[in-house]
Scaffold this motif. Structure first.
Motif, PDB file in Angstrom:
ATOM      1  N   ARG A 187       0.820  -1.207   0.000  1.00 54.21           N
ATOM      2  CA  ARG A 187       0.000   0.000   0.000  1.00 54.21           C
ATOM      3  C   ARG A 187       0.858   1.262   0.000  1.00 54.21           C
ATOM      4  O   ARG A 187       0.536   2.250  -0.675  1.00 54.21           O
ATOM      5  CB  ARG A 187      -0.911  -0.026   1.221  1.00 54.21           C
ATOM      6  CG  ARG A 187      -1.883   1.138   1.304  1.00 54.21           C
ATOM      7  CD  ARG A 187      -2.786   0.987   2.512  1.00 54.21           C
ATOM      8  NE  ARG A 187      -3.744   2.086   2.610  1.00 54.21           N
ATOM      9  CZ  ARG A 187      -4.652   2.204   3.577  1.00 54.21           C
ATOM     10  NH1 ARG A 187      -4.722   1.268   4.527  1.00 54.21           N
ATOM     11  NH2 ARG A 187      -5.478   3.219   3.599  1.00 54.21           N
ATOM     12  N   ARG A 188       1.949   1.267   0.730  1.00 49.37           N
ATOM     13  CA  ARG A 188       2.792   2.464   0.829  1.00 49.37           C
ATOM     14  C   ARG A 188       3.470   2.779  -0.506  1.00 49.37           C
ATOM     15  O   ARG A 188       3.622   3.949  -0.865  1.00 49.37           O
ATOM     16  CB  ARG A 188       3.837   2.256   1.928  1.00 49.37           C
ATOM     17  CG  ARG A 188       3.242   2.111   3.315  1.00 49.37           C
ATOM     18  CD  ARG A 188       4.325   2.083   4.383  1.00 49.37           C
ATOM     19  NE  ARG A 188       5.066   3.323   4.431  1.00 49.37           N
ATOM     20  CZ  ARG A 188       6.099   3.534   5.229  1.00 49.37           C
ATOM     21  NH1 ARG A 188       6.509   2.573   6.052  1.00 49.37           N
ATOM     22  NH2 ARG A 188       6.728   4.697   5.215  1.00 49.37           N
ATOM     23  N   ARG A 190       2.282   1.997  -3.555  1.00 47.45           N
ATOM     24  CA  ARG A 190       1.251   2.527  -4.462  1.00 47.45           C
ATOM     25  C   ARG A 190       0.893   3.974  -4.104  1.00 47.45           C
ATOM     26  O   ARG A 190       0.693   4.813  -4.986  1.00 47.45           O
ATOM     27  CB  ARG A 190       0.001   1.642  -4.399  1.00 47.45           C
ATOM     28  CG  ARG A 190       0.210   0.220  -4.940  1.00 47.45           C
ATOM     29  CD  ARG A 190      -1.070  -0.584  -4.859  1.00 47.45           C
ATOM     30  NE  ARG A 190      -0.876  -1.954  -5.304  1.00 47.45           N
ATOM     31  CZ  ARG A 190      -0.990  -2.364  -6.566  1.00 47.45           C
ATOM     32  NH1 ARG A 190      -1.315  -1.480  -7.491  1.00 47.45           N
ATOM     33  NH2 ARG A 190      -0.799  -3.624  -6.893  1.00 47.45           N
ATOM     34  N   LYS A 191       0.824   4.265  -2.819  1.00 52.25           N
ATOM     35  CA  LYS A 191       0.503   5.627  -2.400  1.00 52.25           C
ATOM     36  C   LYS A 191       1.614   6.599  -2.764  1.00 52.25           C
ATOM     37  O   LYS A 191       1.358   7.734  -3.186  1.00 52.25           O
ATOM     38  CB  LYS A 191       0.259   5.643  -0.892  1.00 52.25           C
ATOM     39  CG  LYS A 191      -0.202   6.988  -0.363  1.00 52.25           C
ATOM     40  CD  LYS A 191      -0.496   6.914   1.124  1.00 52.25           C
ATOM     41  CE  LYS A 191      -0.961   8.271   1.643  1.00 52.25           C
ATOM     42  NZ  LYS A 191      -1.257   8.209   3.110  1.00 52.25           N
ATOM     43  N   PHE A 194       1.197   7.327  -6.436  1.00 54.50           N
ATOM     44  CA  PHE A 194       0.038   8.183  -6.675  1.00 54.50           C
ATOM     45  C   PHE A 194       0.307   9.626  -6.249  1.00 54.50           C
ATOM     46  O   PHE A 194      -0.105  10.583  -6.929  1.00 54.50           O
ATOM     47  CB  PHE A 194      -1.177   7.634  -5.919  1.00 54.50           C
ATOM     48  CG  PHE A 194      -2.004   6.675  -6.717  1.00 54.50           C
ATOM     49  CD1 PHE A 194      -2.575   7.054  -7.929  1.00 54.50           C
ATOM     50  CD2 PHE A 194      -2.222   5.384  -6.271  1.00 54.50           C
ATOM     51  CE1 PHE A 194      -3.349   6.166  -8.669  1.00 54.50           C
ATOM     52  CE2 PHE A 194      -2.981   4.493  -7.001  1.00 54.50           C
ATOM     53  CZ  PHE A 194      -3.556   4.882  -8.198  1.00 54.50           C
ATOM     54  N   ASN A 195       0.992   9.815  -5.142  1.00 47.08           N
ATOM     55  CA  ASN A 195       1.245  11.163  -4.639  1.00 47.08           C
ATOM     56  C   ASN A 195       2.135  11.971  -5.569  1.00 47.08           C
ATOM     57  O   ASN A 195       2.147  13.211  -5.488  1.00 47.08           O
ATOM     58  CB  ASN A 195       1.888  11.090  -3.256  1.00 47.08           C
ATOM     59  CG  ASN A 195       0.913  10.605  -2.190  1.00 47.08           C
ATOM     60  OD1 ASN A 195      -0.298  10.616  -2.398  1.00 47.08           O
ATOM     61  ND2 ASN A 195       1.444  10.169  -1.055  1.00 47.08           N
TER      62      ASN A 195
END
Length: 275
Positions: A187-188, A190-191, A194-195
């Protein structure tokens, strides 16, 4: 590398000494000796050397090795690498619609610092994570770590360096697809992608979840993921032609990473250097 290519791509980024006696060997000759050691993988004292204007064989003096260490300490090799990325961007040779990333491990049988035992590779060494475009050009400085480190957290450091060099050369990465394998599925990561305005294309790793994730499935295009075998894997195959990097002989990790940075620079300069 010819004199013209050296003066165009390398010489503006090298630190010049201001004191002491003049070198017996020119900076162009020393740099070519470093490249020869990188390609052949031999010891410094075993380099095939030429002859001077008097017909006497040249000698690899301590000053030549000291010049290599001074250039590494001054960050000259990083500057040469960033210059190669900037030149590729100015000449419209970069295709950053898709960026591929992966890690590679170098075995160190002679020991040294920044090492660890990798249970997956069954070898003690160090690893690096690199990012390249669709034309097999390395566009971000690699991130290094001991062999026992997990590659997934290293991606976030690599993305930060990618953003920094893209800002320095004026490269726009909004909407770029970042293709990675299942090692980086978390998750980290992918985030973090995205950021930065990019789109992750990561192969799902079933071992990373104990239960089925609810909601919409993450984006994954198998056709984009298939490109990595002719992009980032090809870059690592080209890296193997630099025999000095097949096994890590430098006990000081910074010297090994300087040679690896120089190898990626030569991969980027293949469009311009043909000597």
């Amino acid at each position: 590398m010819s004199v013209e290519e050296f003066e165009q791509f390398v010489w503006p980024h090298l630190s010049k000494g201001r004191r002491g006696p003049a070198r017996k060997l020119s900076a162009h000759t020393i740099f070519n000796y470093i490249l020869k050691a990188l390609y052949l993988g031999c010891q410094w004292k075993e380099l095939p050397i030429g002859k001077d204007r008097h017909g006497r064989p040249r000698s690899i003096t301590r000053a030549s090795i000291d010049a290599f260490r001074r250039w590494e300490a001054d960050g000259c090799f990083d500057a040469i690498f960033e210059s190669s990325v900037s030149r590729l961007h100015c000449d419209d040779r970069l295709d950053t619609r898709i960026i591929h990333g992966d890690g590679t491990t170098s075995a160190a049988k002679k020991g040294g610092d920044n090492l660890g035992f990798s249970g997956h590779k069954k070898v003690k060494g160090c690893k690096a994570v690199a990012l390249c475009d669709r034309n097999c050009n390395v566009i971000a400085p690699f991130v290094s770590a001991p062999g026992n480190r997990n590659e997934s957290p290293l991606l976030r450091e690599a993305l930060a360096r990618l953003t920094r060099i893209a800002r320095a050369v004026g490269l726009e990465l909004r909407g770029t697809v970042v293709s990675l394998d299942g090692v980086y599925d978390c998750r980290r990561n992918r985030k973090a992608i995205f950021n930065r305005g990019m789109v992750p294309n990561i192969n799902a790793n079933s071992r990373g979840r104990k239960a089925q994730k609810r909601g919409r499935k993450a984006l994954f295009d198998p056709a984009i993921f298939k490109e990595r075998f002719r992009t980032i894997e090809r870059v690592f195959a080209w890296e193997d032609k630099f025999r000095r990097l097949l096994l890590r002989f430098e006990r000081i990790s910074q010297l090994h990473y300087a040679l690896k940075t120089l190898a990626y620079t030569m991969i980027n300069l293949r469009h311009y250097c043909h000597s």
